[in-house]
Design a protein around this motif. Structure first.
Motif, mmCIF file in Angstrom:
data_model
loop_
_atom_site.group_PDB
_atom_site.id
_atom_site.type_symbol
_atom_site.label_atom_id
_atom_site.label_comp_id
_atom_site.label_asym_id
_atom_site.label_seq_id
_atom_site.Cartn_x
_atom_site.Cartn_y
_atom_site.Cartn_z
ATOM 1 N N UNK A 82 88.055 -34.462 -4.046
ATOM 2 C CA UNK A 82 87.551 -34.407 -2.597
ATOM 3 C C UNK A 82 86.761 -33.388 -1.844
ATOM 4 N N UNK A 83 85.891 -33.664 -1.276
ATOM 5 C CA UNK A 83 84.962 -32.522 -0.690
ATOM 6 C C UNK A 83 85.477 -32.043 0.806
ATOM 7 N N UNK A 84 84.439 -31.242 1.114
ATOM 8 C CA UNK A 84 84.951 -30.551 2.475
ATOM 9 C C UNK A 84 85.013 -31.489 3.703
ATOM 10 N N UNK A 85 84.465 -32.530 3.715
ATOM 11 C CA UNK A 85 84.402 -33.662 4.734
ATOM 12 C C UNK A 85 85.843 -34.404 4.943
ATOM 13 N N UNK A 86 86.344 -34.634 3.670
ATOM 14 C CA UNK A 86 87.538 -35.360 3.446
ATOM 15 C C UNK A 86 88.667 -34.371 3.833
ATOM 16 N N UNK A 87 88.620 -33.097 3.433
ATOM 17 C CA UNK A 87 89.479 -31.975 3.760
ATOM 18 C C UNK A 87 89.491 -32.020 5.332
ATOM 19 N N UNK A 88 88.456 -31.884 5.848
ATOM 20 C CA UNK A 88 88.305 -31.808 7.254
ATOM 21 C C UNK A 88 88.896 -32.972 7.936
ATOM 22 N N UNK A 89 88.812 -34.137 7.413
ATOM 23 C CA UNK A 89 89.340 -35.405 8.273
ATOM 24 C C UNK A 89 90.954 -35.398 8.057
ATOM 25 N N UNK A 90 91.392 -34.789 6.781
ATOM 26 C CA UNK A 90 92.838 -34.644 6.950
ATOM 27 C C UNK A 90 93.195 -33.708 7.828
ATOM 28 N N UNK A 91 92.714 -32.527 7.915
ATOM 29 C CA UNK A 91 93.181 -31.589 8.926
ATOM 30 C C UNK A 91 92.959 -32.010 10.102
ATOM 31 N N UNK A 92 92.222 -32.764 10.619
ATOM 32 C CA UNK A 92 91.894 -32.915 11.977
ATOM 33 C C UNK A 92 92.623 -34.441 12.332
ATOM 34 N N UNK A 93 92.986 -35.542 11.673
ATOM 35 C CA UNK A 93 93.244 -36.481 11.807
ATOM 36 C C UNK A 93 94.856 -36.749 11.435
ATOM 37 N N UNK A 94 95.163 -35.971 10.431
ATOM 38 C CA UNK A 94 96.535 -36.338 9.600
ATOM 39 C C UNK A 94 97.771 -35.366 10.541
ATOM 40 N N UNK A 95 98.739 -35.912 10.891
ATOM 41 C CA UNK A 95 99.841 -35.239 11.193
ATOM 42 C C UNK A 95 100.757 -34.773 10.063
ATOM 43 N N UNK A 96 101.014 -33.295 10.061
ATOM 44 C CA UNK A 96 101.908 -32.939 8.963
ATOM 45 C C UNK A 96 103.437 -33.348 9.155
ATOM 46 N N UNK A 97 104.074 -34.028 8.593
ATOM 47 C CA UNK A 97 105.458 -34.563 8.463
ATOM 48 C C UNK A 97 106.322 -33.603 7.980
ATOM 49 N N UNK A 98 105.980 -32.503 7.491
ATOM 50 C CA UNK A 98 107.020 -31.825 6.631
ATOM 51 C C UNK A 98 108.235 -31.697 7.410
ATOM 52 N N UNK A 99 108.278 -31.237 8.695
ATOM 53 C CA UNK A 99 109.427 -31.002 9.710
ATOM 54 C C UNK A 99 110.332 -30.234 8.804
ATOM 55 N N UNK A 100 110.074 -29.107 8.548
ATOM 56 C CA UNK A 100 110.991 -27.928 7.728
ATOM 57 C C UNK A 100 112.125 -27.507 8.777
ATOM 58 N N UNK A 101 113.283 -27.710 8.679
ATOM 59 C CA UNK A 101 114.251 -27.210 9.653
ATOM 60 C C UNK A 101 114.597 -25.776 9.569
ATOM 61 N N UNK A 102 115.770 -25.372 10.307
ATOM 62 C CA UNK A 102 115.936 -23.920 10.277
ATOM 63 C C UNK A 102 116.867 -23.834 9.168
ATOM 64 N N UNK A 103 117.144 -22.312 8.974
ATOM 65 C CA UNK A 103 117.739 -22.042 7.432
ATOM 66 C C UNK A 103 119.372 -22.673 7.489
#
Length: 413
Positions: A82-103
């Protein structure tokens, strides 16, 4: 290097330099049982027949100034970088669902077992046929047949070329290099920062001067730059005997669908791989890989595997990660195709910021669901599970690793 390539490189490693390196048929063959035995592939080659291994060789080209570049076989149709445009699409459109909680919640949901004196003793003197410890992400220690092997050494807080930025460790290491037993060999899958750390290499080389480094082709000079003496560069399907004293132990470099890059100027100039270690028992580490046709061939040539370490995380969003990282369902396919009796899921639950967007516990949850489905009507599936950081897992027989057999040495965080 073309202008577009330069643009790609800026987005290839995490938020600054590192981009998380992204993303089949049941085998129960018995080949290569001794040094005098030939595989079916050798016999076919001697008879002048088509060699299946030739279909799964890396594309290798020499460019300007003698610089060699690598790529995955053209027959692996699902591969693309995947190239730069695909990377930018992911960064701009996709929500990060990691939701890492507290310790506090992390300590409950994803505990870390700090290695204490009892744990160090168990690592120093293993009593089971196979023993495994997950240090975090793709770093683990495996012991069998008198061998102690470390994989993809990363111990720092960030897997990045700089210490102040880049993907960070939200689960600490259960041990330091000083806590490890004598190591016979280190296997390295590729040179991305979440799989190879220069500080760890220097410390390991200082502490274990006779250690043997098994590395993919094109990375040997990097290791020798850190004064590593016993470096063995290998390409796919190469094999090497560990030492004169241990001629019955063979390290086999096997294909994986991935890519390489460590600096803005060295994209694809070194190889990537998985590893099979054959002794009385057989161990398989897939390395970072997307799903591709090669796993059946690996299983036919080297399987069945007594134990495998297979990545299950860093797979979302699929349109970006799929070519370079398998997900839990594909990991189960890999387990089947290489003929693994027992597999451990790695490459998850450790770093944030590698570029993937799945919920931090989702790899474990989806793996459990995929294993349950795979076992329906398949009594030969074996076992595939996840472990906690720092757990010392004894494998008491060629396929028995149950929760009752898990070792709880060490203080849980």
């Amino acid at each position: 290097m073309q202008k577009l390539d330069r643009i790609k490189l800026k987005f290839s490693h995490g938020n600054l330099f590192l981009l998380g390196c992204m993303d089949t048929r049941i085998i129960q063959k018995k080949m290569f049982n001794s040094d005098t035995e030939q595989s079916e592939f050798d016999e076919m080659a001697e008879a002048g027949e088509r060699d299946p291994l030739k279909e799964d060789e890396p594309v290798k080209k020499e460019g300007w100034f003698g610089i060699v570049s690598y790529n995955n076989p053209t027959s692996w149709l699902d591969w693309y970088k995947p190239g730069a445009l695909t990377f930018l699409r992911m960064k701009c459109r996709e929500k990060n669902h990691a939701d890492i909680p507290d310790e506090e919640e992390l300590n409950d949901k994803l505990p870390v077992h700090k290695i204490d004196k009892d744990g160090q003793e168990k690592l120093k003197n293993p009593t089971d046929p196979i023993q495994f410890m997950w240090i975090g992400h793709a770093t683990f220690l495996v012991q069998f047949d008198g061998l102690t092997v470390l994989a993809d050494p990363v111990f720092l807080e960030r897997c990045s070329p700089v210490k102040f930025a880049g993907p960070y460790r939200y689960r600490p290491t259960p041990c330091e290099i000083e806590d490890l037993p004598k190591i016979d060999a280190v296997i390295v899958s590729h040179n991305h920062y979440d799989h190879l750390e220069h500080d760890a290499v220097k410390k390991l080389n200082t502490r274990f001067s006779k250690i043997k480094w098994y590395v993919p082709e094109g990375t040997g000079s990097w290791f020798r730059g850190y004064h590593c003496q016993n470096v063995k560069e290998m390409t796919w399907w190469d094999e090497d005997v560990l030492s004169e004293e241990k001629k019955d132990v063979r390290f086999c470099c096997v294909p994986a669908q991935h890519w390489s890059q460590r600096t803005p100027l060295d994209a694809m100039t070194s190889l990537w791989c998985g590893w099979v270690i054959k002794s009385k028992h057989t161990f398989y580490y897939s390395g970072d890989t997307g799903y591709c046709p090669v796993f059946k061939t690996i299983g036919e040539k080297y399987g069945p595997m007594d134990l495998s370490a297979i990545p299950i995380g860093c797979y979302a969003p699929r349109y970006f990660m799929k070519p370079q990282h398998i997900g839990p369902e594909e990991a189960v396919q890999v387990h089947n195709e290489v003929g693994s009796k027992c597999s451990v899921g790695i490459h998850w639950g450790t770093f944030d910021g590698l570029g993937s967007h799945e919920f931090y516990l989702e790899p474990k949850q989806l793996l459990e669901e995929a294993v349950r489905k795979a076992k329906e009507g398949n009594e030969n599936f074996g076992k595939f599970f996840t472990v906690e950081h720092g757990e010392i897992i004894p494998i008491k027989s060629n396929q028995d690793t149950t929760k009752d057999s898990k070792d709880k040495d060490g203080a849980k965080l």
